[in-house]
Design a protein around this motif. Sequence first.
Motif, short mmCIF file in Angstrom:
data_model
loop_
_atom_site.label_atom_id
_atom_site.label_comp_id
_atom_site.label_asym_id
_atom_site.label_seq_id
_atom_site.Cartn_x
_atom_site.Cartn_y
_atom_site.Cartn_z
N TYR A 1 19.99 60.30 94.95
CA TYR A 1 19.93 58.83 95.31
C TYR A 1 20.88 58.00 94.82
O TYR A 1 21.01 57.11 94.35
N SER A 2 21.71 58.29 95.95
CA SER A 2 23.56 57.56 95.71
C SER A 2 24.12 57.75 97.07
O SER A 2 23.56 58.59 97.47
N THR B 1 14.44 51.09 103.52
CA THR B 1 14.96 51.38 101.62
C THR B 1 13.35 51.53 101.18
O THR B 1 13.24 51.77 100.34
N GLN C 1 12.58 53.88 98.49
CA GLN C 1 12.03 53.62 97.20
C GLN C 1 11.24 54.47 96.90
O GLN C 1 10.68 54.91 95.92
N TRP D 1 10.26 57.72 94.31
CA TRP D 1 9.21 56.97 92.79
C TRP D 1 9.06 58.42 92.52
O TRP D 1 8.16 59.05 91.44
N ASP E 1 20.76 52.64 86.71
CA ASP E 1 20.82 52.13 88.28
C ASP E 1 20.00 52.98 88.69
O ASP E 1 19.15 52.90 89.45
N ARG F 1 16.40 51.89 90.28
CA ARG F 1 15.89 52.33 91.49
C ARG F 1 14.24 52.57 91.98
O ARG F 1 12.87 52.57 91.98
N ALA G 1 11.64 50.11 90.76
CA ALA G 1 11.47 49.41 92.05
C ALA G 1 10.27 49.63 93.29
O ALA G 1 9.90 49.77 93.42
N ALA H 1 27.47 47.88 94.91
CA ALA H 1 26.47 47.60 95.76
C ALA H 1 26.09 47.75 96.93
O ALA H 1 26.07 47.22 98.45
N ARG I 1 26.80 49.94 99.94
CA ARG I 1 25.93 50.64 100.28
C ARG I 1 24.76 49.55 100.64
O ARG I 1 24.44 50.47 101.95
N SER I 2 24.39 49.00 100.31
CA SER I 2 23.83 47.66 101.44
C SER I 2 24.64 47.19 102.78
O SER I 2 23.35 47.43 104.16
#
Length: 386
Positions: free
Chosen positions: A84-85, A245, A249, A253, A270, A274, A277, A330, A333-334
């Motif tokens: 997850y990154s 996204t 997410q 989850w 971190d 996420r 979120a 961040a 990544r964005s």
Amino acid sequence: MQDRWNAFMPYPDADVGHAPIGSLFGLRLAVKDLFDVAGYPTAAGNAAVLVASGIKRATAPLVQTLLEAGACFVGKTNTDELAYSLIGGNIHFGMPINPRDPTLIPGGSSSGSAVAVAAGLADLGLGTDTSGSIRLPAAINGLIGWRPTHGSLDNRALRPLAPSFDVPGFMTRSLESMAAVMSAVGMPAANDRPISILIPEDIFETIDGTIADEMIASIRSAAMPIRRIDFISSFSLADLAVAFTTILQKEAWESNKTLFERSPDAIAPDIAARLRAGSRLDDGEMREARRIRTLFSGEIERLLCENMVIALPTLAMNPPTRDAGPESFAAFRSACIKLLCLAGLSGCPQLAFPIASRVGNASLSLFGARSTDSLLMNVARRIGAE
């Protein structure tokens, strides 16, 4: 085998056989630690998952296919926690070292597989790509990276992150090795209809102008028809990234809810943020994100219906250094998600490969309609991937 790059998980060796002949014979295979391999645990980059794993008795079918084609297993590789990154870091097992430039991040989440191939410790890096976890580390480490058509490869005995986006895929140092992998996993041959390459102006305008010019010059070298278009979609790249996204997410989850509720402190802050979120997303947000995905997929299908291939940069910006702060990670990544989400939302294949550049490392990608994976390989050969 010495691993000064921290590419591999520190597991005791177990005997993993392979066929003595086959199209992949002589090629060394590194497997991301999301796939089950008999004789090894599966940690998914998390210490609590490792403790609960136990030693697996069966090997993931996709890995078994590669072994039966002659590939020689050389180890399970490091991954970002829970995949997850996109950075390559891991608080439990450390960040692999980028062999091409040790000052830079290796990229993730298939960080170990990318580093193993780039360092010459493996010839085939098996990984997964949800939001760019093959294409991004391939680009950073100067490799070929293939995200297959969603659903085209067997994903059993593979720990999920976001199933509607998750795809097993590969990294290699050469197009020849990648072509051999495509054949071994059953990709159909490309048709022989004429091909045109689309250059979307809105995407190339987001990157450095000199690199964009070099990429377009490389595309022209293929001597294939080129068509320039203003946009590939009625949606902005930012809107597409938000929709992607949101779905990512929520599914992440759902995939990790049990782990989070049992062992919240066993997850890096971190990553946990996420996941939280994703737990807070409501039905209205999900409906809107899925609506955008459906409409975008339809636009791409219509755009690519005539043997078109879209060319685009793999990365939106240069990767940060490995010692950069969370804000730099961040931002990287964005920015990259805006380009990497296109294949995820549409389910289409993408092939990333390095090109010659005077100003630094550059990775060009080809993006095609569903099931045109082999076609992308043919076009990459004509462009003359480095």
